[in-house]
Design an enzyme around this catalytic site. Sequence first.
Site, PDB file in Angstrom:
ATOM      1  CB  SER A  28      -0.899   0.007   1.243  1.00 57.76           C
ATOM      2  OG  SER A  28      -1.538   1.255   1.405  1.00 57.76           O
ATOM      3  CE1 TYR A  56      -4.360  -2.179   4.619  1.00 59.56           C
ATOM      4  CE2 TYR A  56      -3.699   0.062   4.065  1.00 59.56           C
ATOM      5  CZ  TYR A  56      -4.061  -1.203   3.670  1.00 59.56           C
ATOM      6  OH  TYR A  56      -4.115  -1.519   2.336  1.00 59.56           O
TER       7      TYR A  56
END
Length: 351
Positions: free
Chosen positions: A142, A167
Amino acid sequence: MKILVTGTAGFIGFHLAKKLLERGDEVVGLDNINDYYDVNLKYARLNELGILQNEITSNKLIKSDKYPNHKFIKMDLSNTNDINALFEKEKFDAVCNLAAQAGVRYSLENPHAYIDSNIKGFLNILEACRNFNVKNLSYASSSSVYGLNKSQPFKTTDHTDHPISLYAATKKSNEMMAHTYSHLYGISTTGLRFFTVYGPWGRPDMAPIIFANAISQNKDIKVFNHGNMSRDFTYIDDIVDGIVNVIDNPAKPCINLEDIIPSDISSAPYRIYNIGNSSPTKLMDFISILEKEIGKEAKKEFLPMQDGDVESTFADINDLIKDFNYKPNINLSDGIGNFIKWYKGFYKITN
């Protein structure tokens, strides 16, 4: 090629599976179909792949009624025994791991879900690749791994040691775990740092649908950091093209390393790429395009920055261009137009 694609009830996984199936690959899809967001959207995506909701049973492979080269299994990545049994039975040529607990802000509320899925689940994928001789693994990272990094555009050689959400920390961990298995066991691993993916069948917890819903229902949209934000919005088809290039070209060891090894390459068969549009758009310009496509002006509530968020994202994609002649083809206006056409049809929105 026989490919396991995890997360095929999800946004990117669905589109990737469809692309691979249409070019003739054999695809086994996997998803636990959790309720992080509306499961009806997930089942609708699977239905597009010929996987019918009433036939889905946990840990049972079912065949598509649309693609003869497609099977699907409802399974949780964190279940080690189930994952091993699937790998032993199916004997995959390649794996693309897109399944993960997504969402930056949700990681502030439910951190344990991220460890179960993104850490334990990814370890199970790595171990299964090792034990069942799968030498070609690609996986979702990501753009959030760049964290507090202020240098723009983000380069894969930039430091990513200061994440600002759990995350992001799990995705950075995935990259380091993958490198370990590339080094120890010769598994070709390629991490893909996605930048703000949007398009038809997108996630309802992302800005395009959140904003579209609010505009359509005459509700305020929450504009964080008072609108002083920009994102490297990347259309889903461009993302999928990049992933397919990576699946078809497993990472190789780099034999011309300098004294200081860049973080995105290695003497092991390991690689990291950014996949983005490399053309950031200001948030207020993005909202303007949505307003035009929906045919209605947004009511805006301007708010401070949210915890765990960043002001700007901007992908340096020179490595993808150099290695694969990669080029994003869909501009934001056309992409948003395609998205709104799908959105109105799927959610039955009338002006």
